[in-house]
Write a protein that holds these residues in place. Sequence first.
Motif, PDB file in Angstrom:
ATOM      1  N   ARG A 121      14.061  10.470  -3.460  1.00  0.00           N
ATOM      2  CA  ARG A 121      13.231   9.311  -3.144  1.00  0.00           C
ATOM      3  C   ARG A 121      12.685   9.404  -1.719  1.00  0.00           C
ATOM      4  NH1 ARG A 121      16.103   4.306  -6.461  1.00  0.00           N
ATOM      5  NH2 ARG A 121      15.588   5.153  -8.513  1.00  0.00           N
ATOM      6  N   LEU A 122      13.040   8.467  -0.848  1.00  0.00           N
ATOM      7  CA  LEU A 122      12.511   8.494   0.517  1.00  0.00           C
ATOM      8  C   LEU A 122      13.504   9.092   1.497  1.00  0.00           C
ATOM      9  CD1 LEU A 122      10.597   5.092   0.721  1.00  0.00           C
ATOM     10  CD2 LEU A 122       9.792   7.339  -0.048  1.00  0.00           C
ATOM     11  N   GLY A 154      12.189  16.475   6.285  1.00  0.00           N
ATOM     12  CA  GLY A 154      11.410  15.650   5.373  1.00  0.00           C
ATOM     13  C   GLY A 154       9.926  15.923   5.498  1.00  0.00           C
ATOM     14  N   ARG A 155       9.466  16.090   6.717  1.00  0.00           N
ATOM     15  CA  ARG A 155       8.055  16.378   6.942  1.00  0.00           C
ATOM     16  C   ARG A 155       7.667  17.752   6.400  1.00  0.00           C
ATOM     17  NH1 ARG A 155       7.904  14.000  13.153  1.00  0.00           N
ATOM     18  NH2 ARG A 155       7.916  11.795  12.560  1.00  0.00           N
ATOM     19  N   SER A 167       0.447  12.094  -1.464  1.00  0.00           N
ATOM     20  CA  SER A 167      -0.216  10.803  -1.308  1.00  0.00           C
ATOM     21  C   SER A 167       0.617   9.683  -1.909  1.00  0.00           C
ATOM     22  CB  SER A 167      -1.595  10.832  -1.976  1.00  0.00           C
ATOM     23  OG  SER A 167      -2.436  11.786  -1.356  1.00  0.00           O
ATOM     24  N   GLU A 168       1.224   9.949  -3.045  1.00  0.00           N
ATOM     25  CA  GLU A 168       2.072   8.953  -3.701  1.00  0.00           C
ATOM     26  C   GLU A 168       3.283   8.602  -2.833  1.00  0.00           C
ATOM     27  OE1 GLU A 168       5.074   9.092  -7.495  1.00  0.00           O
ATOM     28  OE2 GLU A 168       3.081   9.964  -7.762  1.00  0.00           O
ATOM     29  N   ILE A 169       3.915   9.627  -2.266  1.00  0.00           N
ATOM     30  CA  ILE A 169       5.101   9.384  -1.443  1.00  0.00           C
ATOM     31  C   ILE A 169       4.728   8.671  -0.147  1.00  0.00           C
ATOM     32  CG2 ILE A 169       6.969  10.501  -0.161  1.00  0.00           C
ATOM     33  CD1 ILE A 169       6.886  12.736  -2.280  1.00  0.00           C
ATOM     34  N   LEU A 170       3.602   9.053   0.448  1.00  0.00           N
ATOM     35  CA  LEU A 170       3.179   8.408   1.691  1.00  0.00           C
ATOM     36  C   LEU A 170       2.902   6.925   1.479  1.00  0.00           C
ATOM     37  CD1 LEU A 170       0.885  11.144   3.286  1.00  0.00           C
ATOM     38  CD2 LEU A 170       3.182  10.467   4.000  1.00  0.00           C
ATOM     39  N   TYR A 176       7.450   0.766   2.427  1.00  0.00           N
ATOM     40  CA  TYR A 176       8.834   0.566   2.838  1.00  0.00           C
ATOM     41  C   TYR A 176       8.955   0.303   4.336  1.00  0.00           C
ATOM     42  CZ  TYR A 176      13.802   1.359   3.509  1.00  0.00           C
ATOM     43  OH  TYR A 176      15.114   1.202   3.864  1.00  0.00           O
ATOM     44  N   GLU A 177       8.200   1.013   5.145  1.00  0.00           N
ATOM     45  CA  GLU A 177       8.360   0.931   6.598  1.00  0.00           C
ATOM     46  C   GLU A 177       7.660  -0.274   7.216  1.00  0.00           C
ATOM     47  OE1 GLU A 177      10.371   2.568   8.296  1.00  0.00           O
ATOM     48  OE2 GLU A 177      10.886   4.300   7.056  1.00  0.00           O
TER      49      GLU A 177
END
Length: 263
Positions: A121-122, A154-155, A167-170, A176-177
Amino acid sequence: MRPRKEPSKAGDTDRDFVVALGRGLEVLRAFRKEGETLGNGDFAARTGLSKSTISRLTYTLHRLGYLSFNPETARYRLAPPVLSLGYSCLAGMPTLQLAKPYMQDLANYSGMPVALAGRDRLTMVYLERCRGPNPVTLAIEVGAHIKLATTAIGRAYLAGISEDLRSEILLEIQEYEGASWPAIERGIYDAFESYAKYGYCLSIGEWKTDVNSVAVPFIPSDGSPVLAFNCGGAASQLSRDWIETDIAARLNDVVRNISAISP
């Protein structure tokens, strides 16, 4: 931390999605620390599911052996069958065995830990870790989760995946942030620029103010999920200059060597 969205949302548009199974897995994912015990109220708070749903799920998972239950405290902990699933996963990843000698060589040279991680996930979850001889080191072991957005590893993962998935994860990270997103976004795109120019991603005091790290994605040729390697440590021991003039190139060599021998 914000509660997770109910997994049942996925079933609204996907007729093949088994909602009950998704919810059960959310309960298992609610555990975050080694040896942690949780009650039904904790599960409800962490998953966003109702207490009545949680009660049925924990009862079922206990009956199946995936959770152990202490009647005196009315709390659950993960049971050994969950661990067997994890080991089965690791055993099915030949990259781990191929990578370890190269990882250990770099750890011995730098004195810093070198790790391999995949996305959850994140977060990024550590799949392998080799210690260096330096006694001042990060206490992160296999199975630990660290943030995806602010860490080098992660990056690097984000840099190595497809544009659509990135793009979906960003978008998920942005949601979230919240108010922290603009600063995090700058760090992520700076890392992408570094990867495009030099082949590695950095996190210089962004995950933790006293920690520096460098990471490189590993893109398996067989279509398996993208992974990432990193080398990180206390900023007092691992300077940005040392990373950029030496360690980053050596980490890239690690990934190239592994890619050359991977099936």
